[in-house]
Write an enzyme that holds these catalytic residues in place. Structure first.
Site, PDB file in Angstrom:
ATOM      1  N   ASN A 174       0.783  -1.191  -0.036  1.00 10.64           N
ATOM      2  CA  ASN A 174      -0.220   0.060  -0.026  1.00 10.64           C
ATOM      3  C   ASN A 174       0.713   1.257  -0.130  1.00 10.64           C
ATOM      4  OD1 ASN A 174      -2.753   1.212   0.122  1.00 10.64           O
ATOM      5  ND2 ASN A 174      -1.636   2.319   2.208  1.00 10.64           N
ATOM      6  N   TYR A 178       0.159  10.387   4.495  1.00 10.00           N
ATOM      7  CA  TYR A 178      -0.435  10.693   5.655  1.00 10.00           C
ATOM      8  C   TYR A 178       0.674  11.762   6.317  1.00 10.00           C
ATOM      9  CZ  TYR A 178      -1.938   6.118   4.579  1.00 10.00           C
ATOM     10  OH  TYR A 178      -2.436   4.920   4.074  1.00 10.00           O
ATOM     11  N   ARG A 179       0.363  12.792   7.260  1.00  4.89           N
ATOM     12  CA  ARG A 179       0.891  13.694   7.825  1.00  4.89           C
ATOM     13  C   ARG A 179       1.851  12.851   8.888  1.00  4.89           C
ATOM     14  NH1 ARG A 179      -4.084  15.861  11.310  1.00  4.89           N
ATOM     15  NH2 ARG A 179      -3.403  15.293  13.448  1.00  4.89           N
ATOM     16  N   TRP A 192      -2.236   7.846  10.590  1.00  6.19           N
ATOM     17  CA  TRP A 192      -3.087   7.106   9.634  1.00  6.19           C
ATOM     18  C   TRP A 192      -4.280   6.837   9.963  1.00  6.19           C
ATOM     19  CZ3 TRP A 192       1.421   3.265   8.434  1.00  6.19           C
ATOM     20  CH2 TRP A 192       1.909   2.435   9.473  1.00  6.19           C
ATOM     21  N   GLU A 238      -0.753   0.884  -6.338  1.00  8.73           N
ATOM     22  CA  GLU A 238      -0.805   2.353  -6.716  1.00  8.73           C
ATOM     23  C   GLU A 238       0.163   2.745  -7.803  1.00  8.73           C
ATOM     24  OE1 GLU A 238      -2.795   2.432  -2.855  1.00  8.73           O
ATOM     25  OE2 GLU A 238      -1.210   1.450  -3.609  1.00  8.73           O
ATOM     26  N   ASP A 287      -5.569  21.364  10.057  1.00  2.92           N
ATOM     27  CA  ASP A 287      -5.731  20.564   8.764  1.00  2.92           C
ATOM     28  C   ASP A 287      -6.563  21.463   7.689  1.00  2.92           C
ATOM     29  OD1 ASP A 287      -5.884  18.151   7.387  1.00  2.92           O
ATOM     30  OD2 ASP A 287      -5.561  17.009   9.401  1.00  2.92           O
TER      31      ASP A 287
END
Length: 486
Positions: A174, A178-179, A192, A238, A287
């Site tokens: 995967n 994500y930050r 996540w 991906e 965010d």
């Protein structure tokens, strides 16, 4: 038509293309990654301004590239097209269900198969991303010019780290975005969210009592950087998708200390492990919702190895109340995945995800209405369609309404709705970051039927005709406009 130089070899190649096109500005004076870069970028995005390269950040050892995807023009350049709809049309052509007819149909079918076969990632033995290597005590995340974007943020964050994990049992890879909060010189908080595939990988590793290997790539080529954000089903790789977008296979290399592969042309790679059961407080973080997300416990990445190119460029992004750079990424997803959404829900003519809806809050959908309560059927189908399930408000309009014309949509939604009959209220999953739901992860949703109502739906008054000027008069006034002297 592919953009000049596409597909780009790496981030530096894309930056050079942006500069040739007049879409990049270099900032040569020292600038602070704590708050100052954020304010500069936010003003630039809201003015429709260029991508930026901060050449002398006052923290870290490399320049910062940002606002790369802040306009639809640059997003199209990143993906090598003149219009984002071109990619959706390519996908639509590949998923048409008609059987081939005659030799020409067979040849076309073979061409499509070969097109798909040519795009899986290709493994290489050596890579630019491993030209410089730091191990153990030499690992120091302060080499990176991580950002503090808002005054209330919990510290320094790395906002465009492409996170690689594998399912501990199946080996399925995967890639996610994500930050990452910097806790120390060699640890990062992994934010996540509950609906993400990496979260599932970590849960399996913890159940087995195993460490989870993680590799983070920063500063990848723009197609790979986009692919990490795409809402792909978990069984679609991906990097296969990135190869399809590039029309060329993505080169991958084995990490030095974890059993994962990363893009060979990334600028920086972080390799490490998550210990089972370990959590640290992560946040707050300003965010894309426009609000600070609260402190929550999240897993901790122990970085054991850091590799990079010589003279690397650091890539990041600013998150805030819209408009912000991530709208370009969201618009690309909207256009690219339209054919797949229409395949799942053929009733849909078009759809729009408004920037102000920050991806999950609103979807505007047009349909070719054929029967009573057709709009409600489409609402429920959308709430069952992969990550569209997180949508909080769905507005359904007739096919003659341009879903991208918000004034026209508002006219229909304000004027065509009896809210005692045309409003569907339900409950379901919402985004991890949604602050308005009374319970985290689930909450109320609404669907507005702004279509023309049918007698079979109980509307017996006779729907009125909307006014429009005769074409002859429109043409006459067009021809005589200069005469009027207005």
């Amino acid at each position: 038509m592919a953009a000049r130089g596409f597909p780009y070899t790496d981030l530096k190649d894309f930056l050079a293309a942006l500069e040739r096109a007049g879409e990049l500005r270099r900032v040569s004076v020292p600038v602070d990654p704590t708050l100052e870069i954020s304010e500069i970028v936010t003003r630039t995005v809201r003015a429709g301004g260029p991508a930026l390269l901060f050449e002398r950040p006052t923290r870290g050892e490399m320049p910062v590239a940002i606002n790369l995807f802040g306009t639809e023009k640059r997003m199209a350049m990143a993906l090598g097209v003149d219009s984002l709809d071109e990619i959706g049309e390519r996908i639509g052509g590949l998923i048409k269900p008609e059987l081939p007819v005659g030799w020409s149909g067979i040849r076309e079918g073979l061409g499509k198969v070969m097109q798909l076969k040519s795009v899986p990632p290709r493994k290489v033995k050596t890579a630019p991303c491993q030209q410089v290597v730091y191990r153990g005590e030499d690992v120091d995340l302060s080499r990176l010019p991580g950002l503090q974007v808002w005054p209330g943020d919990g510290g320094i964050f790395h906002n465009y780290g492409l996170t690689h994990t594998k399912h501990p049992e199946t080996g399925k890879r995967n890639l996610g975005l994500y930050r990452l909060q910097q806790h120390s010189r060699n640890t990062l908080g992994m934010h996540w969210q509950i609906h993400k595939d990496s979260t599932a990988h970590h849960a399996v590793a913890e159940r087995l009592g195993q460490r989870l290997p993680v590799a983070i790539a920063i500063g990848c080529d723009p197609v790979v950087s986009y692919a990490a954000t795409a809402p792909l089903p978990s069984d679609i790789d991906e990097y296969l998708f990135a190869g399809f977008l590039r029309g060329e296979r993505v080169e991958m290399v084995d990490c030095l200390t974890v059993p994962l592969q990363v893009p060979a042309h990334a600028q920086v790679v972080l390799e490490g492990y998550l210990e089972p059961g370990e959590r640290l407080p992560e946040g707050p973080f300003g965010d894309h919702t426009g609000y600070y997300t609260p402190v929550e416990p999240f897993p901790v990445l122990h970085v054991e190895t850091m590799t990079m190119q010589r003279d690397p460029v650091y890539h990041s992004i600013i998150t805030s109340k819209p408009p912000q750079e991530d709208h370009g990424l969201g618009k690309a997803t909207e256009r690219i995945f339209q054919p797949l959404l229409k395949l799942m829900i053929p009733d849909i003519v078009d759809y729009d995800l408004p920037a102000a809806g920050v991806f999950h809050n609103c979807a505007i959908v047009s349909i070719r209405k054929r029967y009573p309560k057709h709009a409600q059927k489409v609402m429920n189908a959308i709430w069952g369609a992969h990550l569209m399930s997180l949508t909080k408000l769905i507005v359904i309009v007739d096919e003659d309404c341009d879903v991208h014309d918000y004034a026209e949509v508002a006219f229909r939604a304000f004027g065509n709705v009896d809210y005692a009959r045309d409003l569907l209220v339900t409950e379901g999953p919402v985004d991890h970051l949604d602050h308005s739901s009374y319970q985290q992860f689930w909450g109320g949703k609404a669907g507005i039927d702004a279509t023309r109502k049918l007698p079979a739906e109980g509307y017996t008054r006779g729907w009125p005709e909307e006014m429009s000027m005769s074409p002859e008069v429109v043409s006459l006034v067009d021809k005589r406009w200069k005469e009027y002297g207005i």
